[in-house]
Write a protein that holds these residues in place. Structure first.
Motif, PDB file in Angstrom:
ATOM      1  N   ALA A 222       0.834  -1.205   0.000  1.00 13.36           N
ATOM      2  CA  ALA A 222       0.000   0.000   0.000  1.00 13.36           C
ATOM      3  C   ALA A 222       0.869   1.255   0.000  1.00 13.36           C
ATOM      4  O   ALA A 222       0.575   2.224  -0.717  1.00 13.36           O
ATOM      5  N   ARG A 223       1.938   1.235   0.773  1.00 16.69           N
ATOM      6  CA  ARG A 223       2.852   2.388   0.771  1.00 16.69           C
ATOM      7  C   ARG A 223       3.525   2.543  -0.585  1.00 16.69           C
ATOM      8  O   ARG A 223       3.703   3.669  -1.081  1.00 16.69           O
ATOM      9  N   ASP A 224       3.880   1.426  -1.212  1.00 11.61           N
ATOM     10  CA  ASP A 224       4.472   1.482  -2.548  1.00 11.61           C
ATOM     11  C   ASP A 224       3.508   2.100  -3.560  1.00 11.61           C
ATOM     12  O   ASP A 224       3.932   2.787  -4.495  1.00 11.61           O
ATOM     13  N   MET A 225       2.205   1.833  -3.387  1.00  7.98           N
ATOM     14  CA  MET A 225       1.197   2.339  -4.319  1.00  7.98           C
ATOM     15  C   MET A 225       0.827   3.790  -4.045  1.00  7.98           C
ATOM     16  O   MET A 225       0.150   4.420  -4.857  1.00  7.98           O
ATOM     17  N   GLY A 226       1.245   4.326  -2.882  1.00 10.02           N
ATOM     18  CA  GLY A 226       0.994   5.734  -2.617  1.00 10.02           C
ATOM     19  C   GLY A 226       0.280   6.054  -1.325  1.00 10.02           C
ATOM     20  O   GLY A 226      -0.038   7.225  -1.067  1.00 10.02           O
ATOM     21  N   ALA A 227       0.007   5.043  -0.483  1.00  2.12           N
ATOM     22  CA  ALA A 227      -0.597   5.334   0.813  1.00  2.12           C
ATOM     23  C   ALA A 227       0.374   6.174   1.645  1.00  2.12           C
ATOM     24  O   ALA A 227       1.567   5.888   1.710  1.00  2.12           O
ATOM     25  N   THR A 228      -0.149   7.214   2.289  1.00  2.00           N
ATOM     26  CA  THR A 228       0.696   8.116   3.070  1.00  2.00           C
ATOM     27  C   THR A 228       0.792   7.699   4.525  1.00  2.00           C
ATOM     28  O   THR A 228       1.676   8.166   5.250  1.00  2.00           O
ATOM     29  N   SER A 229      -0.121   6.821   4.977  1.00  4.31           N
ATOM     30  CA  SER A 229      -0.053   6.269   6.324  1.00  4.31           C
ATOM     31  C   SER A 229      -0.716   4.905   6.318  1.00  4.31           C
ATOM     32  O   SER A 229      -1.522   4.601   5.436  1.00  4.31           O
ATOM     33  N   THR A 230      -0.361   4.070   7.299  1.00  4.62           N
ATOM     34  CA  THR A 230      -0.920   2.723   7.378  1.00  4.62           C
ATOM     35  C   THR A 230      -1.198   2.369   8.831  1.00  4.62           C
ATOM     36  O   THR A 230      -0.551   2.892   9.740  1.00  4.62           O
ATOM     37  N   VAL A 231      -2.167   1.462   9.015  1.00  5.06           N
ATOM     38  CA  VAL A 231      -2.499   0.949  10.342  1.00  5.06           C
ATOM     39  C   VAL A 231      -2.588  -0.564  10.253  1.00  5.06           C
ATOM     40  O   VAL A 231      -3.339  -1.095   9.418  1.00  5.06           O
ATOM     41  N   LEU A 232      -1.827  -1.255  11.095  1.00  5.92           N
ATOM     42  CA  LEU A 232      -1.903  -2.707  11.179  1.00  5.92           C
ATOM     43  C   LEU A 232      -3.072  -3.056  12.101  1.00  5.92           C
ATOM     44  O   LEU A 232      -3.032  -2.797  13.303  1.00  5.92           O
ATOM     45  N   SER A 233      -4.110  -3.611  11.524  1.00  7.96           N
ATOM     46  CA  SER A 233      -5.333  -3.894  12.263  1.00  7.96           C
ATOM     47  C   SER A 233      -5.191  -5.183  13.056  1.00  7.96           C
ATOM     48  O   SER A 233      -4.567  -6.141  12.613  1.00  7.96           O
ATOM     49  N   GLY A 234      -5.795  -5.204  14.228  1.00  4.67           N
ATOM     50  CA  GLY A 234      -5.748  -6.396  15.060  1.00  4.67           C
ATOM     51  C   GLY A 234      -6.318  -6.106  16.424  1.00  4.67           C
ATOM     52  O   GLY A 234      -6.908  -5.043  16.666  1.00  4.67           O
ATOM     53  N   ALA A 235      -6.145  -7.048  17.334  1.00  8.90           N
ATOM     54  CA  ALA A 235      -6.646  -6.873  18.695  1.00  8.90           C
ATOM     55  C   ALA A 235      -6.035  -5.624  19.318  1.00  8.90           C
ATOM     56  O   ALA A 235      -4.819  -5.428  19.284  1.00  8.90           O
ATOM     57  N   GLY A 236      -6.878  -4.757  19.856  1.00  7.90           N
ATOM     58  CA  GLY A 236      -6.395  -3.549  20.515  1.00  7.90           C
ATOM     59  C   GLY A 236      -6.333  -2.330  19.636  1.00  7.90           C
ATOM     60  O   GLY A 236      -6.163  -1.208  20.126  1.00  7.90           O
ATOM     61  N   SER A 237      -6.451  -2.497  18.312  1.00  6.42           N
ATOM     62  CA  SER A 237      -6.443  -1.337  17.419  1.00  6.42           C
ATOM     63  C   SER A 237      -7.876  -0.960  17.081  1.00  6.42           C
ATOM     64  O   SER A 237      -8.786  -1.791  17.142  1.00  6.42           O
ATOM     65  N   GLY A 238      -8.068   0.300  16.734  1.00 10.76           N
ATOM     66  CA  GLY A 238      -9.421   0.741  16.433  1.00 10.76           C
ATOM     67  C   GLY A 238      -9.444   2.093  15.765  1.00 10.76           C
ATOM     68  O   GLY A 238      -8.440   2.550  15.200  1.00 10.76           O
ATOM     69  N   ALA A 239     -10.590   2.772  15.867  1.00 11.36           N
ATOM     70  CA  ALA A 239     -10.790   4.026  15.152  1.00 11.36           C
ATOM     71  C   ALA A 239      -9.813   5.109  15.599  1.00 11.36           C
ATOM     72  O   ALA A 239      -9.369   5.928  14.781  1.00 11.36           O
ATOM     73  N   ALA A 240      -9.470   5.127  16.889  1.00  8.07           N
ATOM     74  CA  ALA A 240      -8.551   6.158  17.373  1.00  8.07           C
ATOM     75  C   ALA A 240      -7.180   6.027  16.710  1.00  8.07           C
ATOM     76  O   ALA A 240      -6.552   7.042  16.355  1.00  8.07           O
ATOM     77  N   ASP A 241      -6.713   4.799  16.494  1.00 11.04           N
ATOM     78  CA  ASP A 241      -5.429   4.576  15.821  1.00 11.04           C
ATOM     79  C   ASP A 241      -5.499   5.048  14.370  1.00 11.04           C
ATOM     80  O   ASP A 241      -4.535   5.618  13.848  1.00 11.04           O
ATOM     81  N   ILE A 242      -6.632   4.811  13.734  1.00 14.26           N
ATOM     82  CA  ILE A 242      -6.802   5.220  12.342  1.00 14.26           C
ATOM     83  C   ILE A 242      -6.806   6.741  12.237  1.00 14.26           C
ATOM     84  O   ILE A 242      -6.124   7.324  11.378  1.00 14.26           O
ATOM     85  N   GLN A 243      -7.551   7.393  13.103  1.00  8.26           N
ATOM     86  CA  GLN A 243      -7.600   8.858  13.071  1.00  8.26           C
ATOM     87  C   GLN A 243      -6.234   9.461  13.366  1.00  8.26           C
ATOM     88  O   GLN A 243      -5.834  10.457  12.742  1.00  8.26           O
ATOM     89  N   ARG A 244      -5.509   8.868  14.295  1.00  3.10           N
ATOM     90  CA  ARG A 244      -4.172   9.367  14.622  1.00  3.10           C
ATOM     91  C   ARG A 244      -3.238   9.229  13.424  1.00  3.10           C
ATOM     92  O   ARG A 244      -2.491  10.150  13.079  1.00  3.10           O
ATOM     93  N   ALA A 245      -3.277   8.078  12.749  1.00  5.00           N
ATOM     94  CA  ALA A 245      -2.410   7.864  11.590  1.00  5.00           C
ATOM     95  C   ALA A 245      -2.769   8.796  10.443  1.00  5.00           C
ATOM     96  O   ALA A 245      -1.886   9.299   9.734  1.00  5.00           O
ATOM     97  N   ALA A 246      -4.063   9.034  10.254  1.00  9.23           N
ATOM     98  CA  ALA A 246      -4.519   9.853   9.129  1.00  9.23           C
ATOM     99  C   ALA A 246      -4.438  11.348   9.408  1.00  9.23           C
ATOM    100  O   ALA A 246      -4.656  12.159   8.503  1.00  9.23           O
ATOM    101  N   GLY A 247      -4.172  11.717  10.653  1.00  2.34           N
ATOM    102  CA  GLY A 247      -4.087  13.130  10.990  1.00  2.34           C
ATOM    103  C   GLY A 247      -5.418  13.748  11.356  1.00  2.34           C
ATOM    104  O   GLY A 247      -5.556  14.979  11.363  1.00  2.34           O
ATOM    105  N   GLY A 248      -6.408  12.898  11.663  1.00  2.00           N
ATOM    106  CA  GLY A 248      -7.710  13.411  12.061  1.00  2.00           C
ATOM    107  C   GLY A 248      -8.813  12.499  11.577  1.00  2.00           C
ATOM    108  O   GLY A 248      -8.567  11.496  10.885  1.00  2.00           O
ATOM    109  N   PRO A 249     -10.072  12.814  11.936  1.00  3.63           N
ATOM    110  CA  PRO A 249     -11.210  12.017  11.465  1.00  3.63           C
ATOM    111  C   PRO A 249     -11.261  11.979   9.939  1.00  3.63           C
ATOM    112  O   PRO A 249     -10.876  12.937   9.258  1.00  3.63           O
ATOM    113  N   ALA A 250     -11.735  10.858   9.421  1.00  2.13           N
ATOM    114  CA  ALA A 250     -11.722  10.630   7.972  1.00  2.13           C
ATOM    115  C   ALA A 250     -12.899  11.325   7.289  1.00  2.13           C
ATOM    116  O   ALA A 250     -14.046  11.181   7.727  1.00  2.13           O
TER     117      ALA A 250
END
Length: 358
Positions: A222-250
């Motif tokens: 995904a980073r090779d294709m142009g994603a500027t941030s990534t989140v490894l999803s799994g136990a303990g991860s959620g919307a707050a991690d996504i918003q933090r990686a993306a720089g705010g709510p989507a």
């Protein structure tokens, strides 16, 4: 439709996950029909659900393809590039030897959606690889020459994926753009569809793309294709991690997984007046607070493949060199390889797309 000599096709039977090598009469085209010899056939997650016999509807049970009138044996495969073998008497735009990508999302031809060019919205769809025999075969019959797209200059294996993963991603991106280039867009699932969506977003000038996936290998792609941030999803991860990686709510989320967990996280990650596009068919259900839908003005939209005109637009973009290619793994078109490819997709861990070559 007249018939002639025999051909091999790799099909599923009801309540049987085995891929069978069967012999069918080779169709002979009439009118505006076109018979093509299959060159490439992409393998899609939709095929795994069809082999299983339907879709998980959560507490509403299981949607059975057999109960919906789908005829067996079913020849799967809807990402198809072929070479024209024979044409009906009324065909004018192609001739024997032409290489074409097939638009497989064929409607009834008479309802309002079909008349307006949205075959994919038809309630009585006759999709190739579902309601009609698809591309896991030596030959495939297309009911009208208008469903054939010229791919001259494109790699046929990659071009085959444009008929579903490319078109699905293109259509989904159309539902979230235009946005300001730096507004966060989140992509759930960095498989073939998600990678294509990231490539399309980048090609259309978007600069803030967050990819979410359960596999670090997919996130690297995904980073090779142009994603500027990534989140490894799994136990303990959620919307707050996504918003933090993306720089705010989507501002928008496109969910190419679309199970209960991803749909919940997608809703929670959205900004006020955000858009949630649900694409994946992994199944399940989600419970949402109805008051928050109104208070936050969230728009939720389902997206299923796309129109013929959108596929034609996507091929034009690809021919112009504006669409980065996704990883493609080639295998031989056979009953054993169809079965292995579907097993591998079901198990997960496939990077990009598998394309079977004849």
């Amino acid at each position: 439709m007249k018939r002639c000599s025999a051909m091999h096709a790799f099909a599923v039977l009801p309540d049987d996950a085995t891929i069978h090598d069967l012999e069918f009469s080779t169709p002979r085209p009439e009118g505006r029909q076109v018979l093509l010899k299959v060159m490439r056939a992409g393998v899609c997650h939709t095929d795994t659900h069809l082999r299983e016999g339907g879709y998980d509807l959560g507490s509403r049970g299981h949607m059975s393809m057999k109960d919906r009138g789908i005829q067996y044996p079913m020849v799967l495969g809807h990402e198809v590039v072929g070479v024209v073998e024979q044409v009906g008497a009324d065909v004018a735009s192609v001739s024997a030897g032409d290489v074409r990508l097939i638009y497989p999302w064929i409607g009834c031809g008479t309802c309002r959606q079909c008349r307006e060019g949205h075959d994919n919205r038809c309630a009585a769809g006759q999709n190739l690889g579902v309601a009609r025999h698809g591309g896991y075969a030596e030959y495939i019959i297309v009911p009208d020459e208008k469903y054939l797209v010229d791919i001259e200059g494109l790699d046929p294996s990659w071009a085959a994926t444009l008929a579903c993963s490319g078109l699905t991603a293109h259509s989904a991106v159309d539902k979230v753009l235009p946005l300001e280039p730096d507004e966060p867009v989140v992509i759930f699932g960095a498989g073939g569809l998600g990678l294509t969506a990231i490539a399309i977003l980048r090609a259309r000038g978007h600069r803030n793309i967050c990819a979410v996936d359960v596999a670090e290998r997919n996130l690297a792609l995904a980073r090779d294709m142009g994603a500027t941030s990534t989140v490894l999803s799994g136990a303990g991860s959620g919307a707050a991690d996504i918003q933090r990686a993306a720089g705010g709510p989507a501002s928008a989320v496109v969910d190419f997984v679309n199970n209960g967990a991803t749909a919940t996280a997608a809703f929670d990650a959205l900004a006020k007046a955000g858009t949630m596009v649900q694409v994946g068919l992994f199944g399940g259900e989600v419970t949402l607070p109805t008051a928050m839908l109104a208070l936050r003005m969230i728009r939720i939209e389902g997206s299923f493949v796309g129109a013929l005109s959108q596929l034609q637009d996507l091929v034009r973009i690809a021919k112009a060199g504006e669409l980065p290619t996704i990883p493609v793994s080639e295998r031989t078109l056979s009953a054993a390889e169809v079965s292995r490819a579907l097993d591998d997709l079901t198990a997960g861990g496939i990077a990009g797309r598998i394309v079977l070559t004849a």
